[in-house]
Design an enzyme around this catalytic site. Structure first.
Site, short mmCIF file in Angstrom:
data_model
loop_
_atom_site.label_atom_id
_atom_site.label_comp_id
_atom_site.label_asym_id
_atom_site.label_seq_id
_atom_site.Cartn_x
_atom_site.Cartn_y
_atom_site.Cartn_z
CE LYS A 126 -3.97 -2.03 0.50
NZ LYS A 126 -4.80 -1.89 -0.58
CG ASN A 132 9.90 0.87 -0.63
OD1 ASN A 132 9.70 -0.26 0.01
ND2 ASN A 132 9.99 0.69 -2.12
CG HIS A 181 12.09 -1.26 -6.60
ND1 HIS A 181 10.86 -1.49 -6.54
CD2 HIS A 181 12.52 -1.37 -7.93
CE1 HIS A 181 10.55 -1.83 -7.86
NE2 HIS A 181 11.60 -1.78 -8.70
C1 GRF Z 1 10.98 -7.65 -1.59
O1 GRF Z 1 11.34 -8.09 -3.11
C2 GRF Z 1 10.89 -6.19 -1.91
O2 GRF Z 1 11.90 -5.73 -2.48
C3 GRF Z 1 9.70 -5.73 -2.33
O3 GRF Z 1 9.01 -6.79 -1.67
C4 GRF Z 1 9.41 -7.70 -1.56
C5 GRF Z 1 9.09 -8.50 -0.27
O4 GRF Z 1 9.48 -9.49 0.10
N1 GRF Z 1 9.43 -4.51 -2.13
P1 GRF Z 1 9.41 -10.29 1.69
O5 GRF Z 1 8.22 -10.11 2.00
O6 GRF Z 1 10.35 -9.23 2.48
O7 GRF Z 1 10.02 -11.52 1.52
#
Ligand code: GRF
Length: 208
Positions: free
Chosen positions: A93, A109, A111
């Site tokens: 979200k 965050n 990515h």
């Molecule tokens: C990760 O690849 C992160 O970069 C993205 O969502 C995924 C989350 O993975 N934003 P997890 O739930 O921490 O295993």
């Protein structure tokens, strides 16, 4: 040195959350994880938090009549727990401009690609790695960035490369990228803990 207080937001499995918990427990991170928040009551991330006696809160905007009421609740949780840094780890979200402004340069965050490429709308989960492979680039990676009001956009804090191999599938690439995420996110959090992050305009400088 005082430990910084973290709030982690996660919507899914929470392997990044787990890496943060493990690094804190191993004494490698100068941080205290105060609360894990998820919009998804079934998120395994909440389960991971509970197993480690960390406050786990299911909180979705749908539970509130207005965005403002939801934001009031989030900000109250941050205040009660004296949160220094908000860590988005697979949170599906977006936070409102009000929350982002209140915690300017204190929300980060991760990515699974090298922003500003392969980010933005629709670029989440396996879709990112599919797009990377389809594009023919030879290098992808991980980005940790400040959260601003534009999706996948704020100042970049750290990046690390991952090679794209000729025989990679989106899944095999995702697996290698995720391993790098687990290391890089804690490195970035540690920089905050050591007060080494300085934001000037759209750039992050790391103090020596
Ligand atoms: C990760 O690849 C992160 O970069 C993205 O969502 C995924 C989350 O993975 N934003 P997890 O739930 O921490 O295993």
């Amino acid at each position: 040195m005082r430990k910084i207080n973290l709030a982690v937001f996660a919507s899914g499995g929470g392997t990044n959350l787990q890496a943060i918990i493990d690094n804190i427990e191993a004494g490698k991170l100068g941080a205290c994880l105060k609360v894990v928040i998820s919009n998804n009551s079934n998120a395994f991330a909440l389960e991971r938090a509970r197993k480690h006696n960390i406050q786990a809160i299911h909180l979705s905007q749908k539970m509130f009549a207005t965005q403002d009421e939801f934001d009031d609740k989030l900000l109250a949780i941050f205040q009660e727990n004296q949160i220094d840094l908000v860590v988005l780890a697979g949170y599906m979200k977006i936070l409102s401009p009000r929350v982002i402004r209140a915690y300017k340069n204190r929300i980060i965050n991760i990515h699974p690609a090298l922003l500003p490429h392969f980010g933005g709308k629709g670029m989440y989960g396996i879709h990112v790695h599919e797009a990377v492979i389809a594009s023919g680039v030879k290098v992808t990676g991980v980005t940790v960035h400040m959260v601003d009001e534009i999706y996948d956009h704020g100042p970049i804090i750290m990046q690390k490369c991952v090679l794209v191999l000729d025989d990679d599938t989106p899944e095999s690439l995702a697996e290698r990228v995720l391993k790098v995420e687990h290391e890089l996110y804690s490195c970035a959090i540690q920089l905050f803990a050591e007060d080494k992050i300085e934001v000037k305009g759209n750039k992050v400088h790391i103090k020596k």
